[in-house]
Motif scaffolding. Structure first.
Motif, mmCIF file in Angstrom:
data_model
loop_
_atom_site.group_PDB
_atom_site.id
_atom_site.type_symbol
_atom_site.label_atom_id
_atom_site.label_comp_id
_atom_site.label_asym_id
_atom_site.label_seq_id
_atom_site.Cartn_x
_atom_site.Cartn_y
_atom_site.Cartn_z
ATOM 1 N N ILE A 732 -58.378 63.821 -46.871
ATOM 2 C CA ILE A 732 -58.461 63.059 -47.797
ATOM 3 C C ILE A 732 -56.847 63.520 -48.878
ATOM 4 O O ILE A 732 -57.374 62.554 -50.561
ATOM 5 N N ALA A 733 -56.783 64.332 -48.635
ATOM 6 C CA ALA A 733 -55.660 65.206 -49.964
ATOM 7 C C ALA A 733 -55.353 64.572 -49.848
ATOM 8 O O ALA A 733 -54.046 63.949 -50.628
ATOM 9 N N LEU A 734 -54.090 64.284 -48.344
ATOM 10 C CA LEU A 734 -52.924 63.587 -49.046
ATOM 11 C C LEU A 734 -53.284 61.858 -49.479
ATOM 12 O O LEU A 734 -52.783 60.951 -49.381
ATOM 13 N N GLY A 735 -54.238 61.470 -49.298
ATOM 14 C CA GLY A 735 -54.623 59.919 -49.962
ATOM 15 C C GLY A 735 -54.163 59.943 -50.663
ATOM 16 O O GLY A 735 -53.923 59.449 -52.113
ATOM 17 N N GLN A 736 -55.320 61.526 -51.755
ATOM 18 C CA GLN A 736 -55.324 61.585 -53.008
ATOM 19 C C GLN A 736 -54.478 61.481 -53.940
ATOM 20 O O GLN A 736 -53.636 60.898 -54.946
#
Length: 758
Positions: A732-736
């Motif tokens: 998720i953090a990468l997409g954020q």
């Protein structure tokens, strides 16, 4: 000498400055450049600095040197770029390794690497001064990230600083012909770290059925004999890990082959320098019922630290039992982060382990074992940590520095620098103080070692997430990113997809932009613009979060939605909760709804008799997947209308016909694959995209993910799975950060109000 000949010789001498960027510190790059220059008769120097490695080279074959730097780099090096500048020759007789320079950091440290073949030979060679030494390493292997406090990567800035090199190690360190030339962690029994207990004692305890907490590279493992059922049961009891699978560590690939049916890709992963846990299929006749209850695959890893190799050398098992094998699981009280500190281990593991084995080299930053599987012939992450962090994801273009604080489950953090996104190691669930402290530790370490001061923070939209509070506390402008949008954006970023992308985000739960629970979403994404193009038909969510722990609730809810709640008392006549919930529905109860595919999995698995409760996240879905033999589609088992995908006909069939076991698993998975493929194809046609991104925790299901990839390719779509980050919330953090950069660069309002556009 004739003047003309002198001028020709002088002209043939050139001097180049080479700026080498990438993973080039801590991997033997300087000694490699030194030896290469000496072999080619060239002069100049090499040094580490904040930007990477700087080389100045002078002589008659500087082009050949530059090409060799690019093509013959050390095995752990990762070269991103080499910038070349022509300089005026200055003369000189030597090539030197100069002292490292500071400055703004633009390089990165390498990931921890498993013990190399040469060091394993030293470990077992009585003539070597490293014989039996549990901390042997060289420039090709050993700890990197986990001992590094800051860059440039020099011994003084690592947790090896308290160990001055003895004369022999200093000689190796200074000898360009040695494999340990400028190997920062180099040490031997005379000058290096020491274990608190002899390896022979550790092996004896394990052989007698005891549980051992062993400090390794990135933290402590809890170990026990994998062939001793009593020891495994005791470990489960003490760790309160009653059914969640354990990993198994074996000595080498030959031992792994005696336990599991390995593909070439799985063997390559096991034997790689990263040495992850790999999910594999056990050989017929091998029983792992206590290690991985009701699952079709087990997690295997090879010994990767010197102490592991010494331990397996000391373990002896009867020939009939095969090679020794150890259960190896993260040493932590249930649901808390991995323990890495000696005092913490003594205080918090005393009631779990019979023996706690420490050493006196600090772990600067802890890192769990990575977990991988092979889907559709290629590796995919379940957990990304030791061995891979901090290798970056190339975003393809420069942008502002953004920090993403991830989700509250399977948390990771991501920081961007230029065109690179650095996804942290696995942090875990942010539901206790230790986990929050670990997340802060990871943020500080990432920003410090990258020398980055983020300009923006990206986070989830959930109003109660601790990760959101973390982002809001960073004193930066905050960009909220919807959970499922982040799943899709991560895949688009990793594969550098341009133009419109259709994404399927399929997971257990995420806070939707309309305030409801999402989890089976079709999203259209193009840069900073996105919209919700469709979803699964919502199901009631009785009990809220309890429904994720008690699949029987979703089974009753699904039957209610399918118009067959009358079947619930027949399926579970003795379950008081089922009768009560059925009555509540009959009296008009209307719980909140969810479009979650994960919850649909739970309900279907419960109807198929897999289980009514689960002891760990995703248990019933994983056990359901384990039963699949040959997926097949139920005719008319789903319908699609106005972007809504409805699997209630499939639910009715499972309940009405009383299907269970393999038959139910085959039918459910096959129908899911067909329905999702039809749904995606229709959405892609509407939005004019041939690119389909697949993500979310349900894409950890190998049957579903591989089947969906193949079904979409058969229709000539370009379908993508996450490969460099986990499909679950660990990505998720990468997409954020990827999506937030689009928002910032397109000058959108930094709020939740303007994040969606048609």
């Amino acid at each position: 000498m004739a003047p003309a000949l002198t001028r020709q010789i002088e002209k043939s001498v050139r001097r180049l400055r080479l700026r080498v960027r990438g993973t080039v510190q801590g991997v033997g790059f300087r000694p490699f450049a030194y030896r290469l220059a000496r072999e080619m008769g060239l002069t100049g120097f090499v040094l580490n600095d904040g930007a990477g490695v700087l080389v100045e080279i002078e002589g008659s074959d500087v082009n050949g040197f530059a090409e060799a730097i690019r093509t013959q780099a050390p095995p752990l090096a990762r070269i991103d770029s080499i910038d070349v500048v022509e300089l005026v020759p200055t003369g000189g007789e030597l090539f030197e390794i100069l002292k490292s320079l500071g400055g703004a950091t633009a390089t990165r440290i390498g990931a921890d690497a498993a013990t190399c073949d040469e060091c394993r030979r030293d470990l077992r060679d009585p003539a070597s001064r490293f014989f039996g030494y549990p901390f042997v390493n060289c420039t090709h292997c050993g700890p990197r990230l986990t001992i590094t406090r800051t860059l440039p990567y020099d011994r003084a800035k690592t947790s090896m600083a308290p160990f001055p090199m003895c004369r022999a190690c200093a000689a190796d360190y200074a000898d360009p012909e040695s494999r340990r030339f400028h190997a920062e962690p180099v040490a031997c029994p005379d000058c290096g770290p020491k274990l608190s207990h002899p390896v022979a004692e550790v092996a004896a305890r394990l052989a007698s059925g005891k549980i051992v907490a062993l400090k390794g590279i990135g933290g402590f493992h809890l170990l026990c004999d994998a062939r001793n059922n009593a020891a495994i049961g005791l470990l489960r009891l003490r760790k309160s890990r009653h059914q969640k699978p354990f990993a198994v560590m074996v000595r080498d690939i030959e031992a792994a082959r005696r336990l599991a049916r390995l593909t070439a890709t799985e063997e390559a992963l096991l034997m790689s320098a990263a040495a992850p846990i790999v999910l594999v299929e056990p050989l017929a006749g091998q029983s792992f019922d206590l290690i991985a209850p009701n699952l079709a695959r087990i997690g295997i890893m090879l010994a990767y630290a010197p102490v592991h190799h010494l331990l397996f050398d000391a373990l002896v098992t009867p020939a009939s039992h095969g090679p020794p094998a150890l259960v190896a699981t993260s040493a932590n009280p249930s649901e808390e982060p991995l323990i890495a500190d000696n005092a913490d281990a003594e205080r918090r593991l005393g009631e779990i382990a019979d023996l706690i084995v420490t050493h006196d080299r600090d772990i600067a930053i802890r890192a769990d074992d990575s977990i991988m599987q092979v889907i559709d012939g290629a590796p995919a992450f379940i957990r990304r940590a030791r061995g891979f962090v901090p290798e970056p994801v190339d975003l393809g273009a420069d942008g502002p520095s953004v920090i993403g604080t991830g989700a509250d489950l399977k948390n990771t953090v991501c920081v961007t620098r230029g065109r690179e996104a650095f996804l942290s190691q696995h942090v875990g669930g942010l539901d206790n103080a230790e986990a929050i402290r670990f997340q802060r530790e990871v943020i500080s370490h990432l920003c410090s070692t990258l020398d980055v001061k983020p300009e923006y923070a990206a986070c989830d939209c959930h109003p109660d997430f601790r990760s959101v509070r973390m982002a809001e506390g960073l004193s930066l402008p905050v960009v909220p990113v919807q959970h499922h949008l982040a799943h899709v954006a991560a895949v688009a970023a990793e594969h550098r997809l341009r133009g419109p992308v259709l994404g399927l985000a399929l997971d257990g739960h995420g806070f939707g932009s309309d305030g409801t629970g999402w989890g089976g979403e079709m999203l259209a994404l193009d840069g900073h613009c996105w919209l919700r193009a469709g979803s699964l038909v919502p199901l009631p969510l009785p009990g809220g979060d309890r429904a994720a722990r008690e699949p029987w609730r979703m089974a009753v809810a699904a039957l209610r939605a399918a118009g067959r709640i009358d079947l619930a008392p027949r399926l579970w006549p003795d379950h008081p909760g089922v009768a009560q919930l059925t009555t509540m529905f009959d009296r008009g109860m209307r719980p909140s709804g969810t479009t979650s595919l994960g919850r649909l999995f739970d309900g279907a698995a419960a109807i198929a008799g897999i289980g009514l409760t689960q002891r760990y996240e995703g248990q019933t879905a994983m056990e359901f997947e384990a039963l699949v033999h040959t997926p097949r589609c139920l005719p008319d088992g789903y319908s699609i209308s106005n972007g809504k995908l409805d699997f209630l006909p499939l639910i009715r069939c499972l309940a009405e016909q009383g299907l269970g076991g393999i038959e139910a698993a085959d039918l459910f998975h096959g129908t899911l694959i067909a329905g999702l493929a039809d749904w995606a194809a229709g959405g892609a046609a509407r939005f004019g995209s041939r690119q389909i991104a697949l993500s979310g925790g349900c894409m950890m299901n190998r049957v579903l993910a591989a089947g969906l990839l193949q079904a979409l390719r058969a229709r000539d779509f370009e379908a993508y799975l996450p490969r460099l980050a986990p499909a679950n919330d660990g990505g998720i953090a990468l997409g954020q950060v990827a999506y937030a950069r689009h928002v910032v660069m397109n000058e959108n309002a930094i709020s939740g109000e303007n994040l969606t556009c048609a």
